[in-house]
Design a protein around this motif. Structure first.
Motif, PDB file in Angstrom:
ATOM      1  N   LYS A 126      42.050  42.680  39.511  1.00  0.00           N
ATOM      2  CA  LYS A 126      41.590  42.754  40.893  1.00  0.00           C
ATOM      3  C   LYS A 126      41.783  41.403  41.591  1.00  0.00           C
ATOM      4  N   GLY A 128      40.841  39.499  45.148  1.00  0.00           N
ATOM      5  CA  GLY A 128      39.975  39.595  46.308  1.00  0.00           C
ATOM      6  C   GLY A 128      40.537  38.861  47.508  1.00  0.00           C
ATOM      7  N   GLU A 135      47.235  40.108  51.323  1.00  0.00           N
ATOM      8  CA  GLU A 135      47.282  41.389  50.616  1.00  0.00           C
ATOM      9  C   GLU A 135      48.712  41.902  50.513  1.00  0.00           C
ATOM     10  N   LEU A 145      48.623  45.330  40.988  1.00  0.00           N
ATOM     11  CA  LEU A 145      47.277  44.770  41.116  1.00  0.00           C
ATOM     12  C   LEU A 145      46.428  45.556  42.113  1.00  0.00           C
ATOM     13  N   GLU A 146      45.115  45.505  41.932  1.00  0.00           N
ATOM     14  CA  GLU A 146      44.179  46.157  42.844  1.00  0.00           C
ATOM     15  C   GLU A 146      43.638  45.116  43.813  1.00  0.00           C
ATOM     16  N   VAL A 148      40.763  44.042  46.474  1.00  0.00           N
ATOM     17  CA  VAL A 148      39.388  44.314  46.902  1.00  0.00           C
ATOM     18  C   VAL A 148      39.051  43.368  48.057  1.00  0.00           C
ATOM     19  N   ALA A 166      35.983  40.077  41.385  1.00  0.00           N
ATOM     20  CA  ALA A 166      37.453  40.069  41.362  1.00  0.00           C
ATOM     21  C   ALA A 166      37.895  39.108  40.269  1.00  0.00           C
ATOM     22  N   ASP A 167      39.161  39.262  39.875  1.00  0.00           N
ATOM     23  CA  ASP A 167      39.715  38.380  38.841  1.00  0.00           C
ATOM     24  C   ASP A 167      40.384  37.148  39.441  1.00  0.00           C
TER      25      ASP A 167
END
Length: 315
Positions: A126, A128, A135, A145-146, A148, A166-167
């Protein structure tokens, strides 16, 4: 002994905004030989009150300047100090830029307790961010990747990262450097992630009827190379109706005797990217700098055709 003249400086109340305003105040004191002093007046803006939503859902990046703009127009302030990338493409009527102090590191910084760069994150991690530009650029580089939503000042974002929301996340290296926190992030090369137009630049805004004595001192804070970059990058942004609703980036690169402006627009999902670049001589006039920004925007728009993100925002 004559008391120094007080110039009221409007700013947001975040640590970074206060650093920038105090930097301007110190320069006014020094450049006027103590004849003028800056008095800091803090505001909590509408943008500061948003901690989870994207700016596009609440009125755009003008939310970071609206309260200060109004106070300046009413005569309650003598000048306002902003991170230039947060300032709408068109200023409020009756207000003008008086100075752009020297630019700080324009790069984005990558923060993660798990990796040193975006490519090192595990699949499905994730990231952020609340920036559509970041993004889209992230999706272009790592579509697995996700994303957030991640907003807030430096301390808030770092806390969210520590809490595992988030990572990884991004912060502008300029802000981190000004706060003495540059070591917490890994700078991302400009060739890997083109920054927002005017990232790393402080904009000083005054009313257009400011008296000549005060205006001369405020203008003395201007850094010519930074000024030229700001004019061209913002011209590119304006020509594309650029706003926080559009994944758009631009940066003026130092090419020795010339400037090279690189601009790009991405599709929302990062799958498509349109970019262009052009040169102009250093020391160019405002008209020439604006023409460069407009020309790069024209090329990008022609490349994209009907696929260009059609966003326009009323400030």
């Amino acid at each position: 002994m004559t008391e120094p003249r007080i110039l009221r400086i409007g700013t947001r109340g975040s640590p970074l905004a206060l650093y920038q305003a105090n930097h301007v105040a110190a320069a006014i004191d020094a450049n006027s030989g103590g004849a003028m002093k800056g008095e800091i007046v803090t505001f909590t803006t509408s943008g500061d009150q948003l901690t989870t939503e994207r700016l596009i859902n609440s009125g755009g990046k003008g939310l970071f300047t609206r309260e200060l703009d109004a106070a300046l127009s009413r005569g309650e302030l003598d000048l306002t100090v902003h991170s230039l990338k947060d300032v709408p493409s068109v200023l409020v009527e009756g207000q003008v830029f008086a100075a752009f102090p020297e630019r700080e590191d324009p790069r984005d910084g990558f923060l993660s307790p798990h990796a040193a760069s975006l490519k090192d994150l595990p699949e499905g991690a994730k990231v952020g961010t609340a920036s559509l530009r970041r993004e889209a650029q992230t999706r272009a580089l790592r579509p697995d990747l996700e994303i957030v939503t991640f907003r807030g000042n430096v301390a808030t974002r770092m806390r969210k990262l520590e809490e595992g929301l988030a990572d990884a996340t991004y912060l502008a290296m300029a802000g981190l450097t000004r706060l003495g926190m540059q070591d917490v992030a890994h700078p991302i090369p400009l060739t890997d992630m083109l920054p927002a137009a005017a990232q790393g630049i402080i904009g000083v805004v005054v009313r257009d009827d400011m008296d000549s004595e005060a205006l001369e001192i405020v203008r003395s804070l201007n850094h010519q190379a930074t000024y030229e970059a700001a004019i061209a990058e913002r011209a590119f942004l304006l020509a594309l109706d650029g706003s926080c609703r559009t994944p758009i980036a631009a940066h003026m690169f130092d090419e020795g005797e010339d400037w090279k402006l690189v601009g790009e627009v991405l599709s929302m999902d990062g799958a498509m990217r349109w970019s262009a670049e052009g040169l102009c001589r250093k020391g160019a006039t405002d008209v020439q700098l604006e023409a460069l920004g407009k020309e790069i925007a024209r090329i990008v728009r022609r490349q994209a055709g009907s696929k260009m993100p059609a966003f326009r925002e009323t400030w």
